[in-house]
Design an enzyme around this catalytic site. Sequence first.
Site, PDB file in Angstrom:
ATOM      1  N   GLU A  76      34.170  43.907  49.238  1.00 33.86           N
ATOM      2  CA  GLU A  76      33.521  42.653  49.602  1.00 33.86           C
ATOM      3  C   GLU A  76      33.441  41.678  48.418  1.00 33.86           C
ATOM      4  OE1 GLU A  76      32.507  41.546  52.419  1.00 33.86           O
ATOM      5  OE2 GLU A  76      31.094  39.937  51.942  1.00 33.86           O
ATOM      6  N   ASP A  77      33.074  42.176  47.263  1.00 33.92           N
ATOM      7  CA  ASP A  77      32.701  41.274  46.166  1.00 33.92           C
ATOM      8  C   ASP A  77      33.697  41.194  45.009  1.00 33.92           C
ATOM      9  OD1 ASP A  77      30.400  40.813  47.583  1.00 33.92           O
ATOM     10  OD2 ASP A  77      29.208  42.289  46.473  1.00 33.92           O
TER      11      ASP A  77
END
Length: 748
Positions: A76-77
């Site tokens: 996700e990051d």
Amino acid sequence: MMRQYELVERVQRYKPDVNEALLNKAYVYAMQKHGHQKRASGDPYFSHPLEVAAILTEMHLDEATIAVALLHDTIEDTTATRAEIDELFGPEIGALVEGLTKLKKLDLVSSKAEQAENLRKLLLAISEDVRVLLVKLADRLHNMRTLDHVPVHKRLRIAEETMEIYAPLAGRMGMQDMREELEELAFRYINPEAYHAVTERLSDLTERNRGVISEIEAALARLFEKYQINAVVKSRQKKPWSVFRKMEAKALSFEQLSDIFGFRVIVDTVEDCYRALGAIHTTWSMVPGRFKDYISTPKQNDYRSIHTTIVGPSRQRVELQIRTHEMDRIAEYGVAAHSLYKDFGPNANGPGNQISRDTNAYAWLRRTIEALSEGDNPEDFLENTKLELFHDQVFCFTPKGRLIALPRGATPIDFAYAVHTEVGDSCVGAKINGRIMPLMTELKNGDEVEIIRSKAQVPPAAWESVVVTGKARSAIRRATRNAIRKQYSGLGARILERAFERAGKTFSKDLLKPVLPRLARKDVEDVLAAVGRGELSSQDVIHAVFPDYKDERVTQGPKRREEGWFNLRNAAGMLFQIPGRAGRRNRKEKGRESSGGENGALPIRGVSGDLPVRFAPEGAVPGDRIVGILTPGQGITIYPIQSPSLTAFDDQPERWIDVRWDIDENMKERFPARLSVTAINEPGSLAAIAQVIATNDANIHTLSMARTAPDFTEMIFDLEVWDLKHLNRLISQLKEASCVSDVRRVNG
Ligand code: MN
């Protein structure tokens, strides 16, 4: 921040054969990927996945789960991809990290429909691998611990989501420590005033009772020494949230709460639990109604303990939980404890997830997922799931002693469906603790429920509003739909058989298949049901199958119909002439003989001398329970007690007259009754019905008819019969006539 070797050592402590390389690789990879990213607190971002991993080591989880925790935010990051993680750590870990990535985007306090959909996704992800939930909960716990650094407007939302979804889910999975901490943290943000008020009073109380607590601890220690039970005694204080919830739920003040302090007695074996209980109860008196044995009857989340409350050494109430070390660990870690425990067992080769599939908590998850596929709409589903998450359970038993756990408010119908869908569908009654009880009864803990079944049963649609479990509700819906459809399609098949026969053709269901598009129906059953419901006429079906067929009803219809009428008039007339007239004459003669008064014509007792008496239009026959309604200036009208017409007189009790039949066995008399007969609309059917009436020795007084649908005719017969038995026999004979689809007594 925890060092790489520290993490490995932590796992090594409970899992000596840990795969160090995997942990090291995950640590380094995640640290590099998160690089210089910072959290809202200003800490390096990597401290977050590391803390999540640390929380999971407290639950003694395997290295794969710890690695997933380290990696959980990378896709996700950071620049990490699923493919890269698959390559480096294998597809199993890759799938788990991806599962968590998807969950990250779920917002569980959004609009109801969205929330429901997201909860579905969450539960589906968990059901694939329960480790997703373990990491997700640890992730949420760390985020809650550091919520102070999150912008104010986001805090409440996250706290509410935690309180509504994640805390109960942790509880449901048996992870009590996790549930408690999530609740306490969320409580702080959701209701800060209450949180601070309760916390302050609790610490005051602890201060004041310090002496008492150690006194009780010492007394318990002495007791167990005397009885030679090896026990660890821990005092524990209730947490602010659970105190607050109890005050709210029971409308109690802080002072009225008796069980703010509790003690946990942890022993070696189940036998010791009961020995310890015996020692405690023989020394102090127990408070009635507070004893619960969750060892012999575990909670649905696998929690086991004995609970009791006693009047302690200084006359104060003391709450005690007695359990073994293993039960204690399961109470704290739930499904996670199971996965660990089994991991060290003889068959420990799979991941934690596979192993925990036989726990009750996991079984609950499976049932919830099953409900998803029953096709309820998402909002219903949310309601059901929330209900099942939040409310306490009731534990009931089958006669053979099988435990069935249900949400509070559940009925024997829910019970039946929880046992098996077939049991629910065929349920007609229930015995609770040996006594026949209404199916609407709310079940209580410990009830033994025996379901009475009948093969002929179709679950009434009205049950849907009575049951509380999603499983029962959707099964009832399905069963009613099917039953109605089956009735109609059976009737439709009969109608078509006859219509085809009349047209000189032979009906078969196969004929319908090629013409489905023309009839705009999706399958053969659908055509049959539509004909049965009267939505589609048999003639249209014949035309679809045989486009060249000429409908005789269009060309010769009026004439034929007239013939039908003529036949009927003949039949009816004959019936009137023979027994009918005689019967009526009889009655008049008898009446004159017996009393001579006008009302004496009717064999009714309870009617005074000179009031005229007559039957209501729908009639009444001996065997009916009857009531008289007085109309001033007109006389008394006799109604069967079940007649809906009587509701018109509900508010005039003075007009109700108690009457009874006064039958003389030797005086054969006939009485009026009104029947509605619905018949398939074809020539000769009315004559056939009249024939049945004649052979059953009943008289037709009047007949009216209305065409109600293309293929049906409803006829209202005013008949004269001997009594209720006679009438019922006639009704069942009429029902057997092949042209008849329905017979019922009008208003009676
Ligand atoms: Mn995270």
